[in-house]
Design an enzyme around this catalytic site. Structure first.
Site, PDB file in Angstrom:
ATOM      1  N   LYS A 107       0.624  -1.394  -0.233  1.00  0.00           N
ATOM      2  CA  LYS A 107      -0.331   0.354  -0.314  1.00  0.00           C
ATOM      3  C   LYS A 107       0.873   1.394   0.281  1.00  0.00           C
ATOM      4  CE  LYS A 107      -4.151  -1.603   2.311  1.00  0.00           C
ATOM      5  NZ  LYS A 107      -3.965  -3.192   1.953  1.00  0.00           N
TER       6      LYS A 107
HETATM    7  C1  LIG Z   1      -4.598  -4.434   1.864  1.00  0.00           C
HETATM    8  C2  LIG Z   1      -3.956  -5.913   1.138  1.00  0.00           C
HETATM    9  C3  LIG Z   1      -4.604  -6.830   0.759  1.00  0.00           C
HETATM   10  C4  LIG Z   1      -5.400  -6.960  -0.112  1.00  0.00           C
HETATM   11  O1  LIG Z   1      -5.005  -5.430  -1.445  1.00  0.00           O
HETATM   12  P1  LIG Z   1      -6.649  -5.806  -2.498  1.00  0.00           P
HETATM   13  O2  LIG Z   1      -6.489  -3.959  -3.029  1.00  0.00           O
HETATM   14  O3  LIG Z   1      -7.686  -4.790  -0.522  1.00  0.00           O
HETATM   15  O4  LIG Z   1      -7.078  -6.121  -2.823  1.00  0.00           O
HETATM   16  C5  LIG Z   1      -3.602  -8.098  -0.026  1.00  0.00           C
HETATM   17  N1  LIG Z   1      -2.430  -8.196   1.655  1.00  0.00           N
HETATM   18  C6  LIG Z   1      -2.003  -6.998   1.854  1.00  0.00           C
HETATM   19  C7  LIG Z   1      -0.888  -7.453   3.433  1.00  0.00           C
HETATM   20  C8  LIG Z   1      -2.937  -5.935   2.448  1.00  0.00           C
HETATM   21  O5  LIG Z   1      -2.777  -4.804   3.086  1.00  0.00           O
END
Ligand SMILES: *Cc1c(COP(=O)(O)O)cnc(C)c1O
Length: 431
Positions: A107
């Site tokens: 993210k």
């Molecule tokens: C947010 C997150 C996801 C999911 O990602 P999306 O884009 O919401 O599908 C998967 N793994 C981790 C570690 C995350 O922080």
């Protein structure tokens, strides 16, 4: 480039307007009016281009005239200034490690890009923007870090007390400056409900210029395409890869599909879900089920109604048969996720986090059934963010990355709050 609302009841907007407002007035998600085709340069010279050049070229058509070229160049190079290695786990499966950024989760890319765009767009705005965000762990850290010190923007994070891991909590609570952490005595769902209510509250909207920083914002969604390009740069096989993405809100995989439709070679996408199996069930039955989220050990994917799935559908013209040609989705239980972490560590020495393990099992299964195929998973977080699960299973202490050590020298600063909208409103009105 214009962006239309997927609910089709609001006018189309520019990139800037889409980033600043997050969601359309009709509550639809914004979607680009056309999918730009990759230039010959990107297609033919991918492995020789720098990450900065790729990022600039990929993002340019989406940003269009809203950022001058020199600003876009600065923003993308600051966004991706850490490694994105494609690491071999075994003969057929590699791992695209997306946890080398400041908060050890993918993210970071979206949050860094969006925060810098908003900082630029806000330069001549006299009113401060307040980002209000609920987190189950990773979003809060990435958003706090991405927005730390950005002029004209403050961030208020709501997180469930006692329900995030120690590293995640320190990432949320030690920033200071323009970042405030509210430690809510409740669950993630409580935090999210309070944030939703705040966005529709008149008093709060009079006092604050509120924005969200979740993955429905195009400023967070679109830059996630970039690491699929970095992966393909490192892909040495003749055949394009099978790409498996641990999915919750489906923003990440949706960005990959977007890159693919614009011309990036990928053979097949797998959206790997945990017990929250809305999309796998939908693909199997063609009826979209109504579900409540269930708690799992891969908690960043505990989402019952993935907001970005509608964008995935739009990329396939809302046609399930078209989607199914290059996209599938499976649900993996906690039990299998645990076994996968142990098995992969024993067999190869590679340490998966619970989210990566969900993807690993899904990809491994697919490759067994489709001979002579190879692929990679997106490893979306560092295992050190989920020590309860991983250390317990493997009976090892996960070494803290060098850059994480400073976190433990900092003091946690949070404001403890009841899980009550009224209480939090009172606090926000009184500051
Ligand atoms: C947010 C997150 C996801 C999911 O990602 P999306 O884009 O919401 O599908 C998967 N793994 C981790 C570690 C995350 O922080």
């Amino acid at each position: 480039m214009r962006y239309y609302s997927l609910n089709k009841k609001s006018p189309s907007v520019s990139f800037k307007e889409a980033v600043v407002s997050g969601q359309a007035p009709d509550r639809g998600l914004y979607f680009p009016e056309k999918i730009p085709a990759l230039s010959t340069n990107l297609k033919e010279n991918l492995s020789n281009l720098s990450k900065e050049d790729i990022s600039f070229e990929v993002m340019k058509p989406f940003v269009d005239k809203d950022l001058p070229d020199n600003e876009l160049r600065r923003i993308v190079s600051e966004t991706i200034n850490f490694p994105f290695p494609l690491v071999t786990i075994n003969e057929n499966i590699s791992s695209l490690e997306l946890f080398h950024g400041p908060t050890y989760a993918f993210k970071d890319v979206g949050a860094r890009f969006m925060s810098r765009c908003l900082g630029y767009f806000n330069q001549n705005n006299h009113r401060k923007t307040t980002i209000l965000v609920a987190t189950s762990g990773d979003t809060g850290g990435a958003v706090a870090n991405g927005f730390l010190g950005v002029e004209g923007v403050e961030v208020i994070i709501l997180y469930p007390s006692g329900k995030v891991s120690p590293v995640q909590e320190l990432q949320l609570t030690t920033c200071g400056q323009n970042i405030t952490a509210l430690e809510v005595k409740g669950t993630f769902d409580d935090c999210q409900a309070i944030v939703k209510e705040a966005f529709t509250d008149n008093d709060l909207n009079d006092k604050y210029q509120l924005t969200s920083a979740n993955s429905i914002n195009v400023g967070r969604w679109l830059p996630q395409q970039l690491y699929y390009f970095f992966a393909l740069q490192q892909w040495k096989e003749k055949e394009p890869p099978i790409v498996c993405v641990p999915s919750g809100n489906f923003g990440n995989i949706c960005a990959g599909v977007l890159a693919h439709i614009s011309g990036l070679p990928v053979k097949h996408f797998i959206a790997a879900c945990n017990a929250n199996d809305t999309v796998p069930e939908y693909l199997a039955t063609e009826k979209y089920p109504e579900k409540k989220s269930v708690a799992t050990i891969s908690n960043a994917m505990d989402v019952a109604n993935p907001s970005n799935f509608i964008r995935v559908m739009e990329l396939f013209h809302q046609q399930l048969p078209e989607l199914k040609k290059s996209f599938s989705s499976v649900s993996i239980s906690d039990n299998i996720t645990r076994k996968t972490i142990t098995r992969v560590f024993d067999e190869t020495g590679y340490m998966l986090d619970p989210h990566g393990a969900v993807a690993y099992h899904a990809l491994d299964n697919y490759l067994q059934k489709n001979k002579n195929t190879k692929g990679f998973i997106l490893e979306t977080a560092h295992p050190v963010k989920f020590p309860d699960v991983v250390e317990d299973l493997l009976q090892v202490k996960i070494p803290l990355p060098e850059e994480a050590k400073h976190l433990f020298e900092k003091e946690k600063k949070s404001i403890l709050m009841e899980a009550s909208f009224e209480k939090i409103k009172e606090w926000m009105m009184g500051r």
